[in-house]
Every structure is written in C-alpha cells, then in structure tokens.
Enzyme design. Structure first.
Site, PDB file in Angstrom:
ATOM      1  N   HIS A   5       0.804  -1.232   0.000  1.00 33.44           N
ATOM      2  CA  HIS A   5       0.000   0.000   0.000  1.00 33.44           C
ATOM      3  C   HIS A   5       0.830   1.272   0.000  1.00 33.44           C
ATOM      4  O   HIS A   5       0.472   2.252  -0.649  1.00 33.44           O
ATOM      5  CB  HIS A   5      -0.921   0.043   1.227  1.00 33.44           C
ATOM      6  CG  HIS A   5      -1.880  -1.089   1.296  1.00 33.44           C
ATOM      7  ND1 HIS A   5      -1.576  -2.275   1.910  1.00 33.44           N
ATOM      8  CD2 HIS A   5      -3.145  -1.215   0.811  1.00 33.44           C
ATOM      9  CE1 HIS A   5      -2.612  -3.093   1.821  1.00 33.44           C
ATOM     10  NE2 HIS A   5      -3.564  -2.484   1.146  1.00 33.44           N
ATOM     11  N   GLU A  79       3.496  -1.812   7.471  1.00 37.30           N
ATOM     12  CA  GLU A  79       4.400  -1.778   6.310  1.00 37.30           C
ATOM     13  C   GLU A  79       5.694  -1.014   6.628  1.00 37.30           C
ATOM     14  O   GLU A  79       6.775  -1.404   6.172  1.00 37.30           O
ATOM     15  CB  GLU A  79       3.674  -1.184   5.088  1.00 37.30           C
ATOM     16  CG  GLU A  79       2.589  -2.150   4.584  1.00 37.30           C
ATOM     17  CD  GLU A  79       1.962  -1.775   3.243  1.00 37.30           C
ATOM     18  OE1 GLU A  79       2.452  -0.854   2.562  1.00 37.30           O
ATOM     19  OE2 GLU A  79       0.957  -2.427   2.883  1.00 37.30           O
ATOM     20  N   ARG A 167     -21.456  11.787  18.696  1.00 40.03           N
ATOM     21  CA  ARG A 167     -21.877  13.021  18.011  1.00 40.03           C
ATOM     22  C   ARG A 167     -23.305  12.845  17.515  1.00 40.03           C
ATOM     23  O   ARG A 167     -23.626  11.831  16.893  1.00 40.03           O
ATOM     24  CB  ARG A 167     -20.969  13.286  16.816  1.00 40.03           C
ATOM     25  CG  ARG A 167     -19.663  13.905  17.173  1.00 40.03           C
ATOM     26  CD  ARG A 167     -18.969  14.457  15.927  1.00 40.03           C
ATOM     27  NE  ARG A 167     -18.019  15.484  16.289  1.00 40.03           N
ATOM     28  CZ  ARG A 167     -16.771  15.235  16.667  1.00 40.03           C
ATOM     29  NH1 ARG A 167     -16.329  14.002  16.699  1.00 40.03           N
ATOM     30  NH2 ARG A 167     -15.975  16.235  17.001  1.00 40.03           N
ATOM     31  N   ARG A 224     -15.547  19.652  23.099  1.00 40.37           N
ATOM     32  CA  ARG A 224     -16.887  19.072  22.999  1.00 40.37           C
ATOM     33  C   ARG A 224     -17.777  19.462  24.185  1.00 40.37           C
ATOM     34  O   ARG A 224     -18.998  19.398  24.085  1.00 40.37           O
ATOM     35  CB  ARG A 224     -16.775  17.544  22.917  1.00 40.37           C
ATOM     36  CG  ARG A 224     -16.033  17.012  21.683  1.00 40.37           C
ATOM     37  CD  ARG A 224     -16.849  17.127  20.426  1.00 40.37           C
ATOM     38  NE  ARG A 224     -18.143  16.515  20.550  1.00 40.37           N
ATOM     39  CZ  ARG A 224     -18.381  15.186  20.517  1.00 40.37           C
ATOM     40  NH1 ARG A 224     -17.389  14.345  20.315  1.00 40.37           N
ATOM     41  NH2 ARG A 224     -19.604  14.701  20.665  1.00 40.37           N
TER      42      ARG A 224
HETATM   43  N1  URA Z   1     -10.435  14.374  15.628  1.00 38.44           N
HETATM   44  C1  URA Z   1     -11.342  13.547  16.223  1.00 38.44           C
HETATM   45  O1  URA Z   1     -11.236  12.333  16.122  1.00 38.44           O
HETATM   46  N2  URA Z   1     -12.357  14.105  16.907  1.00 38.44           N
HETATM   47  C2  URA Z   1     -12.524  15.425  17.019  1.00 38.44           C
HETATM   48  O2  URA Z   1     -13.485  15.876  17.648  1.00 38.44           O
HETATM   49  C3  URA Z   1     -11.580  16.261  16.396  1.00 38.44           C
HETATM   50  C4  URA Z   1     -10.541  15.700  15.702  1.00 38.44           C
END
Ligand code: URA
Length: 274
Positions: A5, A79, A167, A224
């Site tokens: 790859h 790899e 999310r 978040r």
């Molecule tokens: N990368 C992730 O996996 N989550 C996020 O909220 C931001 C960047």
C-alpha cells in the site's frame, strides 16, 4: 519490492528508522518542512499514504500519512515496520472533552481507550494501548522547552468520528447511536479521559506488540464540552505547535539513540532507554 500500500522499500526510505505519522496527506509536506535544510522530497503517494523523506540531526527520517482511523493506520505502521522503522510519532488533531482544555492546546497521550477495531487483530482487548515511555518523555520535554500549554493523559481512540465519539450532528442523529455509546462522552469525561481521536490505540498496540516505540501528540481543534462545531479555519491553523513539539521530541530520541551501543539500536530493542 515495494510494500503493497505505501509503495515503499528500504532503498526508497534510505533505511530510515524514524517516522512521523499525521493522518492527513496534506500535513506531510508541512511536517517535512521542519526537517534539516529543507531538502526533503516526496518519495511515494498511493491512496491516503503519502511519504516524504528528509533528515533530522543528520539521520534519515520519513513522514507518512496514515489516513483516518485504525484500519489504514495499521497498514501504515505494519508496512513501515516491515521496512525497519522502529520509532513512530503520531501528529494529529483532536477533540477535547475536559472543560479546562482549550482549542489550540496540545495533548500528549499516555495511553488510549481501545475503541478501535484494528488493534484486536494484533492483540487481545485486555492488552493495554500505551505510549512508549521514552517517546512520551521526549514529547513532554519538548513541549516544556517550547513553552506551550500542554496536557498529558488518557485519550479515547475511536474508529468512528460520529457514533464512537457520541456526536448527534450526524446523518442519523440521535436515533441511531447504539445504547452502549449513549452517554459515553460523559462517562469518559468522568473517568478523566482528556480527548477523542482516531488512531493512537491502533498505533500503540501494534508498536508495543512488535517491540517498537510509539507516541502521540495532538492539537485541540474543538472542545466538545462547550458543544462547539469544528471550524475549518482553526483546523488549518492547528498545525505548527504539535509539529514543532514532535520534531523536538524526535531530535531528542535520535540523539539519545546515538549514545546507545549500536547493536541494541539495530536490534530494535526499544524497551531500553539510555
Ligand atoms: N479528531 C477527532 O477524532 N475528533 C474530534 O473531535 C476532532 C478531531
């Protein structure tokens, strides 16, 4: 013969033993821009796997993008290991889940919650996903030297960006987040997990099981807790700090390795420090 790859072989990478691993192919030349004398060159690009070669402190180093998530990361790490690379630093972006972590801060991961699927193909789920002590130490020392706001701790490493990181701004919205993941963000928060990203658990477990060294530094592009949305401007800017810290850490590791008896370095006995 080239690897399947990454389309690399030992000659192409000039027997480099040290690799930076961003997720995004676009970040590859950014990172290589910090190598010695700006003489780095692109040596391969297939699918999400783009590789540049250069030198740091006179030592051959490469930077290869892993793409997003565990499965493509496992291909990149496997790899590169096949070609003799023994030290890996992932440089990426992340979403913080603790209140006191700001956008623009960096997170150095000590260990990862294994919310990926690829790593269970390398070792049972009871096996820990931990950073190599010496890479971790080098990252912390490098961050200290650069006078940056950094946090050190546990990361939740998820194979999915939407349900795995709880999310609800996804196509399916609330209805299709499976029960097991509902409330998971709060739970990780209460368990003192700092952040979400998508590659470190795969990288750490593969590296540990193969007796290689790996560490991870990520730059916060969203918090978040405050229900922020990802802002593409911030994401573009969130590059330099983590790259500079990773370069400083790699310099420390390369210099330390030069003081080791050759055989131990060649044998890839990465458990040993100085
Ligand atoms: N990368 C992730 O996996 N989550 C996020 O909220 C931001 C960047």
């Amino acid at each position: 013969m080239d690897t399947y790859h990454l389309c690399l072989n030992e000659k192409k990478i000039k027997k480099a033993k040290y690799a930076f691993l961003p997720g995004d192919p676009e970040r590859v030349p950014n990172i290589a821009g910090f190598f010695d004398e700006h003489k780095s060159i692109e040596i391969a690009w297939n699918r999400e796997f783009r590789t540049w070669l250069g030198k740091i402190n006179g030592e051959e180093v490469i930077v290869t993008s892993t793409g997003i998530g565990g499965s493509s990361t496992s291909i990149a790490v496997d790899e590169l290991a096949q070609l003799g690379v023994h030290t890996f630093i992932r440089v990426g972006t992340t979403g913080a889940i603790q209140k006191d972590i700001d956008v623009g801060d960096v997170i150095i991961t000590t260990a990862s919650v294994r919310l990926d699927g690829a790593s269970i193909h390398y070792c049972p789920i009871e096996y820990p996903a931990v950073a190599n002590y010496y890479v971790l130490h080098a990252l912390v020392e490098s961050a200290k030297a650069l006078d940056t706001r950094y946090h050190v701790g546990i990361t939740a490493s998820s194979d999915t960006f939407y349900p795995g990181q709880e999310r609800y701004d996804s196509f399916s919205g609330y209805r299709y987040i499976i029960k097991r993941l509902q409330g998971s963000l709060k739970e990780w928060q209460q368990l003192n997990v700092l952040n979400y990203e998508m590659e470190s658990s795969t990288l750490f477990t593969i590296a540990s099981t193969l007796n290689l060294r790996a560490g991870c530094i990520t730059e916060v592009i969203i918090n978040r807790v405050n229900q922020q949305k990802i802002n593409s401007k911030i994401t573009k800017l969130a590059k330099e700090k983590s790259i500079k810290i990773a370069i400083g850490a790699m310099k420390r590791l390369i210099d330390n390795d030069k003081t080791l008896p050759n055989k131990r370095v060649k044998d890839g006995n990465k458990r040993s420090g100085r």
